[in-house]
Design an enzyme around this catalytic site. Sequence first.
Site, mmCIF file in Angstrom:
data_model
loop_
_atom_site.group_PDB
_atom_site.id
_atom_site.type_symbol
_atom_site.label_atom_id
_atom_site.label_comp_id
_atom_site.label_asym_id
_atom_site.label_seq_id
_atom_site.Cartn_x
_atom_site.Cartn_y
_atom_site.Cartn_z
ATOM 1 N N SER A 11 1.473 3.048 2.910
ATOM 2 C CA SER A 11 2.848 3.424 3.246
ATOM 3 C C SER A 11 3.453 2.443 4.236
ATOM 4 O O SER A 11 4.643 2.128 4.161
ATOM 5 C CB SER A 11 2.882 4.836 3.842
ATOM 6 O OG SER A 11 2.552 5.794 2.876
ATOM 7 N N ARG A 38 -9.692 2.767 1.323
ATOM 8 C CA ARG A 38 -9.364 1.482 0.707
ATOM 9 C C ARG A 38 -10.264 0.370 1.211
ATOM 10 O O ARG A 38 -10.645 -0.515 0.468
ATOM 11 C CB ARG A 38 -7.904 1.107 1.008
ATOM 12 C CG ARG A 38 -6.885 2.020 0.385
ATOM 13 C CD ARG A 38 -5.537 1.758 0.968
ATOM 14 N NE ARG A 38 -5.649 1.943 2.425
ATOM 15 C CZ ARG A 38 -4.652 2.105 3.250
ATOM 16 N NH1 ARG A 38 -3.437 2.070 2.812
ATOM 17 N NH2 ARG A 38 -4.842 2.286 4.539
ATOM 18 N N HIS A 94 -1.162 7.134 -3.348
ATOM 19 C CA HIS A 94 -1.330 8.550 -2.988
ATOM 20 C C HIS A 94 -1.286 9.420 -4.240
ATOM 21 O O HIS A 94 -2.112 10.319 -4.417
ATOM 22 C CB HIS A 94 -0.201 9.025 -2.061
ATOM 23 C CG HIS A 94 -0.193 8.422 -0.710
ATOM 24 N ND1 HIS A 94 0.936 7.839 -0.179
ATOM 25 C CD2 HIS A 94 -1.150 8.322 0.241
ATOM 26 C CE1 HIS A 94 0.670 7.414 1.044
ATOM 27 N NE2 HIS A 94 -0.596 7.685 1.318
ATOM 28 N N LYS A 108 3.854 9.235 15.392
ATOM 29 C CA LYS A 108 4.242 8.115 14.531
ATOM 30 C C LYS A 108 5.762 8.051 14.448
ATOM 31 O O LYS A 108 6.444 9.067 14.458
ATOM 32 C CB LYS A 108 3.664 8.290 13.121
ATOM 33 C CG LYS A 108 2.159 8.165 13.056
ATOM 34 C CD LYS A 108 1.682 8.235 11.615
ATOM 35 C CE LYS A 108 0.182 8.041 11.520
ATOM 36 N NZ LYS A 108 -0.268 8.084 10.114
#
Length: 162
Positions: A129, A91, A18, A42
């Site tokens: 993460s 990614r 990040h 979440k």
Amino acid sequence: MTKLTLYPGTFDPITNGHLDLIKRSAAMFEHIIVAVAASPSKNTLFTLDERVQLVQEVTQDLPNVSVEGFSGLMVDFARQKQANLLVRGLRTTMDFEYEFGLTSMYRKLMPELESVFLTPSEEYAFLSSTIVREVALHGGSVEAFVPSVVNQALIHKVKSPV
């Protein structure tokens, strides 16, 4: 036209990947707001306030970067801030498919909001993460994957009851 740029995410926790994207974005755009999402759906390890604080600490040396927490729709936050550009990281092809769907929805909700996608530096291409949290929660070392202050916060958090 000046572009106010948002880099939104949950950042639970912020990783070196990040931070790499934030630094690269800060070199490209006039001002970046790192928009830390509350993400109530979440099950976050860190509270919103803790995540905002950690992101502020690791970006304090970047003069054109500010950090704000928000809840609700990202497009509503973008409107409130009068942002017209969004930075997102990609990614994998799975990220692309997810981001493509989000971008399509954003265009319906806020047509003036453009998205820019950055790929990570090679050393961070695998990093997320979620992976960092899982490794930390199981007692593994994540110091190579997060800034030092975040590593210390993770160590403290996993040793203390949440």
